[in-house]
Design a protein around this motif. Structure first.
Motif, short mmCIF file in Angstrom:
data_model
loop_
_atom_site.label_atom_id
_atom_site.label_comp_id
_atom_site.label_asym_id
_atom_site.label_seq_id
_atom_site.Cartn_x
_atom_site.Cartn_y
_atom_site.Cartn_z
N LEU A 66 1.52 8.98 -6.38
CA LEU A 66 1.86 10.39 -6.19
C LEU A 66 2.95 10.82 -7.17
CD1 LEU A 66 1.83 10.83 -2.30
CD2 LEU A 66 0.23 11.84 -3.94
N ALA A 67 3.93 9.94 -7.37
CA ALA A 67 5.01 10.25 -8.31
C ALA A 67 4.47 10.38 -9.73
CB ALA A 67 6.09 9.16 -8.24
N ALA A 68 3.54 9.51 -10.10
CA ALA A 68 2.97 9.56 -11.45
C ALA A 68 2.03 10.74 -11.61
CB ALA A 68 2.23 8.25 -11.75
N GLY A 69 1.16 10.97 -10.61
CA GLY A 69 0.17 12.04 -10.72
C GLY A 69 0.77 13.42 -10.58
N LEU A 70 1.48 13.65 -9.45
CA LEU A 70 2.09 14.96 -9.23
C LEU A 70 3.35 15.14 -10.08
CD1 LEU A 70 1.80 15.33 -5.35
CD2 LEU A 70 0.40 16.41 -7.11
N LEU A 118 0.83 -1.20 0.00
CA LEU A 118 0.00 0.00 0.00
C LEU A 118 0.86 1.26 0.00
CD1 LEU A 118 -2.75 1.36 0.11
CD2 LEU A 118 -2.71 1.11 2.61
N ILE A 119 1.93 1.24 0.78
CA ILE A 119 2.83 2.40 0.82
C ILE A 119 3.47 2.61 -0.54
CG2 ILE A 119 4.97 3.31 1.82
CD1 ILE A 119 4.27 1.87 4.41
N ALA A 120 3.89 1.51 -1.16
CA ALA A 120 4.50 1.61 -2.49
C ALA A 120 3.51 2.17 -3.51
CB ALA A 120 5.00 0.23 -2.93
N ILE A 121 2.25 1.74 -3.40
CA ILE A 121 1.21 2.23 -4.32
C ILE A 121 1.00 3.73 -4.15
CG2 ILE A 121 -1.27 2.16 -4.81
CD1 ILE A 121 -1.18 -0.84 -4.28
N VAL A 122 0.91 4.17 -2.89
CA VAL A 122 0.70 5.60 -2.63
C VAL A 122 1.87 6.42 -3.18
CG1 VAL A 122 0.52 7.36 -0.83
CG2 VAL A 122 -0.77 5.22 -0.62
N LEU A 123 3.10 5.98 -2.92
CA LEU A 123 4.27 6.71 -3.40
C LEU A 123 4.33 6.74 -4.92
CD1 LEU A 123 7.01 5.46 -0.88
CD2 LEU A 123 5.82 7.67 -0.89
N GLY A 138 -3.85 15.95 -10.10
CA GLY A 138 -2.90 14.85 -10.19
C GLY A 138 -2.84 14.03 -8.91
N ALA A 139 -3.04 14.69 -7.76
CA ALA A 139 -3.00 13.99 -6.48
C ALA A 139 -4.13 12.98 -6.35
CB ALA A 139 -3.04 14.99 -5.34
N VAL A 140 -5.19 13.15 -7.13
CA VAL A 140 -6.31 12.20 -7.11
C VAL A 140 -5.84 10.81 -7.53
CG1 VAL A 140 -8.60 11.69 -8.08
CG2 VAL A 140 -7.99 14.03 -7.50
N THR A 141 -4.70 10.73 -8.23
CA THR A 141 -4.13 9.44 -8.63
C THR A 141 -3.87 8.58 -7.40
OG1 THR A 141 -3.02 10.57 -10.46
CG2 THR A 141 -2.31 8.33 -9.98
N ALA A 142 -3.38 9.20 -6.32
CA ALA A 142 -3.12 8.46 -5.08
C ALA A 142 -4.41 7.92 -4.48
CB ALA A 142 -2.39 9.35 -4.08
N LEU A 143 -5.48 8.71 -4.54
CA LEU A 143 -6.78 8.24 -4.04
C LEU A 143 -7.23 7.02 -4.84
CD1 LEU A 143 -9.29 8.60 -2.29
CD2 LEU A 143 -10.18 10.21 -3.98
N GLY A 144 -7.07 7.09 -6.15
CA GLY A 144 -7.41 5.93 -6.98
C GLY A 144 -6.55 4.73 -6.64
N GLY A 145 -5.29 4.98 -6.30
CA GLY A 145 -4.41 3.88 -5.92
C GLY A 145 -4.85 3.18 -4.65
N VAL A 146 -5.27 3.97 -3.65
CA VAL A 146 -5.75 3.39 -2.38
C VAL A 146 -7.03 2.60 -2.61
CG1 VAL A 146 -6.62 3.93 -0.08
CG2 VAL A 146 -4.66 5.18 -0.99
N ALA A 159 3.61 2.74 -13.40
CA ALA A 159 3.64 4.13 -12.93
C ALA A 159 4.50 5.00 -13.84
CB ALA A 159 4.15 4.18 -11.49
N ILE A 160 5.63 4.46 -14.27
CA ILE A 160 6.51 5.21 -15.18
C ILE A 160 5.80 5.48 -16.50
CG2 ILE A 160 8.63 5.06 -16.55
CD1 ILE A 160 9.88 3.50 -14.24
N SER A 161 5.07 4.50 -17.00
CA SER A 161 4.35 4.66 -18.26
C SER A 161 3.25 5.71 -18.14
CB SER A 161 3.75 3.32 -18.70
OG SER A 161 4.77 2.37 -18.92
N VAL A 162 2.54 5.69 -17.01
CA VAL A 162 1.50 6.69 -16.79
C VAL A 162 2.12 8.09 -16.74
CG1 VAL A 162 -0.13 7.59 -15.07
CG2 VAL A 162 -0.14 5.16 -15.65
N LEU A 163 3.22 8.22 -16.02
CA LEU A 163 3.90 9.52 -15.95
C LEU A 163 4.31 10.00 -17.34
CD1 LEU A 163 6.54 10.61 -13.34
CD2 LEU A 163 6.95 11.02 -15.76
#
Length: 318
Positions: A11-15, A3-8, A210-218, A172-176
């Protein structure tokens, strides 16, 4: 840990995609006079998305015991679903960019006097529509579409992480990569007259989207966790998203009449995107036996069950 990895990662991809886009615009990369233009960014992103879908996500899905035909059906339905989202103008970014005022489009995108677009920094995100809209209304429409899109990206990234940690990183890299050229166009629209204060507000608004990406990840983490047996289907849906964005959004923007040299450059950057994604995955796994480990909650449960059954068999035997 997952979960921590997903959030990070989300966030990296969205922000990260928003901030990278802003940095590139500030340095002039992607502008009409730059040697590294929007066509290169689009080609790189398309290659990364296609490689992630066909080389990583789909093979991972097909390693399961699920009937391949069922996965192909999900892949097909996923493509249709994202097409419908595109028609609803929530997933596809291009329409929202049309809300820019005519004079802004002409200034930011190198529009010729005859009304045709030059190969400017963000011309890839616009189509030849002459409608005039209120910039504020268009901006909120863009932010709504971006937020929905980012939420979906977060779920897709989470699905990849639930299958394999490094597969999630590649996703995540591809999304970014594919979000950067779109966010460059978003910033142009939201910045209005281009003043420093409006540019800062535009960056803040787009960062929040972009931060909404983390919400989707959770949400994706808990969704996939509760439906662990359906993980291969989630991977197929993620693949359909990446394939659709690459073929229906990015590639068509590259289909313009260019010189032979520019066409070769497009192909080269497309290949670079594919190679980079493949290299990241190869480096991550190293000599690790990819087929010898459990990929997700369902496979791990089956593996433990098999071990327990084997232990019981040995106990009866002795």
């Amino acid at each position: 840990m997952t979960l921590i990895a997903i959030v990070l990662a989300t966030l990296a991809a969205g922000l990260g995609s928003v901030w990278v886009a802003a940095a590139l615009m500030r340095t002039g990369i992607g502008s009409q006079g730059s040697r590294f233009g929007a066509q290169h960014l689009l080609s790189l992103a398309a290659g990364a998305l296609l490689a992630t879908a066909f080389v990583h996500l789909l093979p991972e899905a097909f390693e399961s015991q699920i009937n391949p035909k069922a996965l192909f059906v999900v892949l097909l339905l996923g493509l249709v679903f994202f097409f419908l989202l595109d028609k609803a103008e929530l997933w596809h970014h291009g329409h929202e960019h049309r809300h820019a005022l005519p004079e802004e489009r002409g200034h930011a995108h190198g529009e010729h006097a005859d009304g045709e677009h030059a190969d400017g920094p963000h011309g890839h995100a616009h189509h030849h529509h002459g409608h005039t809209h209120n910039n504020s209304a268009g901006g909120w429409s863009l932010l709504t579409g971006d937020s929905v899109h980012c939420f979906g990206d977060g779920i897709l990234i989470a699905s990849a992480f639930m299958a394999d940690m490094w597969l999630g990183i590649v996703a995540a890299i591809s999304v970014l990569a594919h979000e950067v050229p779109h966010h460059m166009g978003d910033l142009v629209v939201l910045s209005g007259n281009g003043s420093r204060s409006q540019s800062k507000v535009a960056l803040l608004k787009l960062s929040l989207a972009g931060a909404v990406t983390a919400l989707g990840g959770v949400v994706g983490y808990f969704l996939v966790s509760s439906l662990a047996d359906f993980l291969p289907y989630f991977l197929a849906i993620a693949s359909s998203s990446f394939i659709y964005v690459a073929l229906a959004d990015l590639i068509p923007q590259l289909q313009r009449q260019l010189s032979a040299k520019q066409t070769v450059q497009q192909v080269v950057w497309l290949a670079i995107g594919m190679v980079v994604v493949s290299a990241v995955s190869t480096w991550a796994h190293g000599d690790h036996d990819h087929h010898g480990h459990a990929h997700g909650p369902a496979e791990q449960h089956e593996a433990h069950g098999a071990q327990d059954a084997h232990g019981d068999h040995d106990g009866h035997k002795h």
